[in-house]
Design an enzyme around this catalytic site. Structure first.
Site, PDB file in Angstrom:
ATOM      1  N   ILE A 120      45.296 -28.192  11.108  1.00 58.64           N
ATOM      2  CA  ILE A 120      46.537 -27.414  11.143  1.00 58.64           C
ATOM      3  C   ILE A 120      46.930 -27.433  12.618  1.00 58.64           C
ATOM      4  O   ILE A 120      46.106 -27.171  13.498  1.00 58.64           O
ATOM      5  CB  ILE A 120      46.322 -25.972  10.604  1.00 58.64           C
ATOM      6  N   SER A 121      48.173 -27.792  12.922  1.00 54.92           N
ATOM      7  CA  SER A 121      48.594 -27.954  14.320  1.00 54.92           C
ATOM      8  C   SER A 121      48.528 -26.618  15.055  1.00 54.92           C
ATOM      9  O   SER A 121      48.566 -25.544  14.442  1.00 54.92           O
ATOM     10  CB  SER A 121      50.037 -28.466  14.378  1.00 54.92           C
ATOM     11  N   ALA A 122      48.471 -26.696  16.385  1.00 54.77           N
ATOM     12  CA  ALA A 122      48.515 -25.478  17.203  1.00 54.77           C
ATOM     13  C   ALA A 122      49.875 -24.802  17.000  1.00 54.77           C
ATOM     14  O   ALA A 122      50.897 -25.486  16.863  1.00 54.77           O
ATOM     15  CB  ALA A 122      48.326 -25.832  18.668  1.00 54.77           C
ATOM     16  N   PRO A 123      49.895 -23.467  16.994  1.00 53.59           N
ATOM     17  CA  PRO A 123      51.158 -22.745  16.778  1.00 53.59           C
ATOM     18  C   PRO A 123      52.293 -23.185  17.719  1.00 53.59           C
ATOM     19  O   PRO A 123      53.443 -23.293  17.291  1.00 53.59           O
ATOM     20  CB  PRO A 123      50.773 -21.287  17.011  1.00 53.59           C
TER      21      PRO A 123
ATOM     22  N   ARG B 129      49.652 -16.977   9.665  1.00 49.98           N
ATOM     23  CA  ARG B 129      48.903 -18.234   9.810  1.00 49.98           C
ATOM     24  C   ARG B 129      47.525 -18.160   9.157  1.00 49.98           C
ATOM     25  O   ARG B 129      46.998 -19.160   8.679  1.00 49.98           O
ATOM     26  CB  ARG B 129      48.770 -18.580  11.311  1.00 49.98           C
TER      27      ARG B 129
END
Ligand code: SAH
Length: 212
Positions: A58-61, A32
């Site tokens: 960037i979205s949360a994992p 990431r």
């Protein structure tokens, strides 16, 4: 193998955001940190969304993991992602559909250019600059469509660009509050399923989505 990324993946597996070994493997393969801006690198392995410039994230994992699992990907799926952003979700998808293709479209030129550079390493990812609220008619049909921004409802163009037995996963609802939904093309029409996940994605802006 990067230990911190491995810790993040273990966390996602323990909490059952990652449920399959193919998705786990993809998360182990894709670091990431490569998709996070320089000044936020320290936060690469925390489970939260991060700014990527231009007011986008960037979205949360855990969200990337959930959307990836909900898509029910197959090895040879042809996928459309609306909202390339950093390119992280596209990279993960490309590792899951090893023999398939990921077509990803981004509205903002700067983000499209930056992510396209990073996605060069992924030969089955194809990037486009444009309004994905209309889908990507030139490459349709798709087996899977995923939206990484919120939409008021799923645009008709996405449904018409979905192949037989295809699946769409999208955050649907208000501009700053949605629920994850899944749509499947069956022999009789389109099945809609509420996946019981309230979420906050940035909005998809476009002709068939939110106006800005
Ligand atoms: N998938 C991304 C998350 C991006 S956030 C990642 O892994 O980092 C959603 C993205 O959708 C933003 O980059 C935003 O610019 C983009 N977007 C908004 N409206 C769009 C549209 N109509 N077509 C394509 N992209 C759009």
């Amino acid at each position: 193998m990067n230990e911190k990324n491995e810790d993040l993946v273990n966390y996602l597996v323990e909490r059952e955001f990652i449920r399959s070994s193919k998705v786990e493997k993809a998360f182990l393969d894709v670091d990431r940190a490569n998709f996070v801006p320089e000044e936020l690198k320290n936060y690469s392995y925390t489970d939260r969304p991060l700014g990527i410039g231009e007011g986008q994230t960037i979205s949360a994992p855990h969200m990337v993991a959930m959307q990836t699992e909900f898509l029910l990907l197959e090895k040879d799926s042809k996928v459309l992602e609306v909202g390339t952003g950093s390119g992280y979700q596209a990279a993960i998808l490309s590792r899951v559909v090893e023999e398939g293709e990921v077509h990803t479209i981004e509205l903002i030129k700067e983000l499209h250019e930056k992510s396209s550079e990073k996605l060069c390493e992924y030969p089955n990812v194809f990037t486009y600059l444009g309004d994905g609220s209309r889908g990507l008619p030139s490459k349709a049909p798709f087996n899977r469509i995923v939206s990484t921004g919120g939409v008021p409802e799923v645009p008709a163009s996405w449904v018409s660009q979905l192949s037989k037995e295809g699946v769409i996963v999208a955050p649907v609802g208000e501009k700053y509050h949605q629920r994850l939904k899944r749509y499947r093309r069956t022999g009789f029409g389109i099945d809609e399923e509420d996946l019981n996940v309230p979420c906050i994605f940035v909005p998809i802006i476009g002709k068939d989505a939110f106006s800005d």
